[in-house]
Motif scaffolding. Structure first.
Motif, PDB file in Angstrom:
ATOM      1  N   LYS A  32       1.100  -1.379   0.113  1.00  0.00           N
ATOM      2  CA  LYS A  32      -0.305  -0.038  -0.016  1.00  0.00           C
ATOM      3  C   LYS A  32       0.741   1.081  -0.035  1.00  0.00           C
ATOM      4  O   LYS A  32       0.029   2.026  -0.402  1.00  0.00           O
ATOM      5  CB  LYS A  32      -1.000   0.167   1.152  1.00  0.00           C
ATOM      6  N   GLY A  76       3.145   1.806  -2.115  1.00  0.00           N
ATOM      7  CA  GLY A  76       4.021   2.058  -3.189  1.00  0.00           C
ATOM      8  C   GLY A  76       5.573   2.578  -3.429  1.00  0.00           C
ATOM      9  O   GLY A  76       5.485   3.092  -4.219  1.00  0.00           O
ATOM     10  N   LEU A  89       6.204   1.356  -6.956  1.00  0.00           N
ATOM     11  CA  LEU A  89       5.120   2.728  -7.824  1.00  0.00           C
ATOM     12  C   LEU A  89       6.761   3.027  -8.132  1.00  0.00           C
ATOM     13  O   LEU A  89       7.035   3.827  -9.208  1.00  0.00           O
ATOM     14  CB  LEU A  89       4.133   3.118  -7.544  1.00  0.00           C
ATOM     15  N   ARG A  99      -0.403   3.926  -2.745  1.00  0.00           N
ATOM     16  CA  ARG A  99      -1.383   3.932  -3.498  1.00  0.00           C
ATOM     17  C   ARG A  99      -2.634   3.905  -2.898  1.00  0.00           C
ATOM     18  O   ARG A  99      -3.127   5.522  -3.760  1.00  0.00           O
ATOM     19  CB  ARG A  99      -1.618   2.213  -3.787  1.00  0.00           C
ATOM     20  N   THR A 147       1.192  11.475  -3.150  1.00  0.00           N
ATOM     21  CA  THR A 147       0.840  10.933  -4.494  1.00  0.00           C
ATOM     22  C   THR A 147      -1.170  11.490  -3.585  1.00  0.00           C
ATOM     23  O   THR A 147      -0.912  12.486  -2.574  1.00  0.00           O
ATOM     24  CB  THR A 147       0.189   9.724  -2.804  1.00  0.00           C
ATOM     25  N   VAL A 164       0.855   5.547  -9.775  1.00  0.00           N
ATOM     26  CA  VAL A 164       0.470   5.154  -9.972  1.00  0.00           C
ATOM     27  C   VAL A 164       0.951   5.192 -12.763  1.00  0.00           C
ATOM     28  O   VAL A 164       1.055   4.332 -13.190  1.00  0.00           O
ATOM     29  CB  VAL A 164      -1.007   3.646 -10.823  1.00  0.00           C
TER      30      VAL A 164
END
Length: 409
Positions: A220, A222, A225, A293, A314, A335
């Motif tokens: 979670k 990220g 990413l 995320r 984010t 993402v």
């Protein structure tokens, strides 16, 4: 002055965001003249009760098993649960709190709700994104905890949350009436950082500039990413290494991803860091990235602001509620690999922008200092207690419009 029983899901020496948030809230409430005790769950829900003094505050630790369908959980709840409630009731009689305040709803919230029902004490519930960010997705799997949260929100005299994003989830999934909650943001200890330095880079990589990300190494957050975005940067514009600090089950996969992506020695995994190490690492970073995320708030961004470091955060969650894109930070959908790469290239390639964003964030963090945020909680307490003490008008049945007794023809 108010007497507050804080019931967090966890408390130091356990390590985590809720633990630190509750500890600072307790300390600042006491500094403001209020009386505080902390009642929290024992990490071993079948363990013994204990009480002690931490930072001059009484901390009571009790087993708080959550009911479940398996025999072991039912046994623990049926035998230990009533004992814990009796102990909490005894704590009420000894401390005489004016209200109960749950920080981060879990089994602690279940027991606090029951205690409020038993004692008539007003209940304040603060949501910290636990319904969205629990590593085990417990609110997806535990029908008991979902039902308990619904009951707690329905019974609460006040509900606060770290962000409007978090409140909206409580409305959408857990029955909180729209408009019933209040946002009280998370806070940061402005005295816990290190002096903002003009001379970067910092000490982590022996004079090599770096981009920094910190947190629990779980999907979670990220970090995969961020790695993908870093690897997608134009190699000629990749003027800083990447440092990821923290521990967790996804670390092995991250290390493999870094190897496969070809960034080689440019990626560094430094493991768990204490508060002092975090402060120094942030102060030395060119850019701090929060690539989650989903992030109900994003207190790491506040810590970056405190350090005087430019922040990329984010856009998924609560961060857009306090970060002004392009001014106090850059917001990006983690993402979107190309967008992450572009944000990093933009800040690393433009020193004036990087310094401007860092300086604006450093100014903005003053609004999130603990004294200011504590005052907002105190205002909440006062409003709850004022409503409780307001005299009620004597009730009398209203006669029917016809003037006839009810049921008469």
């Amino acid at each position: 002055m108010t007497r507050v029983a804080l019931l967090p899901s966890a408390y130091p020496p356990s390590v985590g965001g809720v633990e630190e948030l509750t500890r600072h809230l307790a300390l600042h409430l006491v500094a403001a003249g209020h009386h505080v005790e902390v009642w929290t769950g024992n990490p071993d829900d079948a363990g013994a009760e204990s009480a002690g003094i931490m930072d001059g505050i009484v901390v009571r630790r009790l087993p708080m098993p959550l009911p479940a369908t398996n025999a072991g959980a039912l046994w623990r709840t049926g035998t230990i649960g009533p004992r814990t409630l009796r102990s909490l009731h005894r704590a009420v009689s000894e401390f005489h709190p004016d209200l109960l305040h749950v920080q981060c709803f879990g089994p602690n919230g279940t027991y606090a709700t029951a205690l409020a029902q038993l004692t008539g004490l007003p209940l304040v519930v603060t949501l910290q994104g636990e319904t969205l960010m629990d590593d085990a997705d417990i609110f997806e799997h535990s029908q008991v905890l979902r039902a308990s949260l619904r009951t707690g929100l329905r019974q609460a005299a006040a509900v606060t949350a770290c962000s409007a994003f978090t409140l909206a989830d409580a409305v959408d999934r857990f029955g909180l009436p729209a408009g019933a909650g209040t946002v009280i943001p998370n806070a940061v200890d402005l005295g816990a950082g290190v002096p903002v330095a003009d001379g970067r880079p910092g000490p982590l990589l022996e004079g090599r500039p770096y981009v920094l990300a910190l947190g629990r190494v779980v999907p979670k957050k990220g970090f995969d990413l961020l790695l993908a975005g870093y690897a997608a940067m134009d190699p000629g514009r990749r003027t800083a290494d990447l440092v990821i600090g923290g521990a967790g089950p996804a670390l092995v996969d991250l290390e493999a991803q870094a190897e496969e992506s070809g960034i080689g020695e440019r990626g560094h995994f430094v493991g768990r860091m204490d508060r002092e190490e975090v402060a120094v690492a942030m102060a030395g970073a060119e850019v701090l990235v929060v690539p989650s995320r989903l992030e109900p708030f994003g207190i790491v961004a506040l810590e970056g602001w405190r350090a005087g470091t430019a922040v990329v955060a984010t856009s998924r969650g609560g961060a857009p509620e306090f970060i002004e894109d392009g001014v106090t930070g850059l917001l990006v959908d983690p993402v979107d690999t190309a967008a992450v790469a572009h944000a990093l290239e933009r800040l690393l390639g433009d020193e004036a922008l990087r310094r401007s964003v860092a300086a604006a964030g450093h100014r903005a963090v003053e609004a999130f200092a603990w004294p200011a945020v504590t005052d907002r909680y105190v205002d909440c307490y006062r409003a709850v207690l004022a409503r409780r003490r307001r005299p009620r008008r004597p009730w009398a049945p209203r006669p029917p419009a016809s003037g006839l007794p009810r049921g008469a023809a």
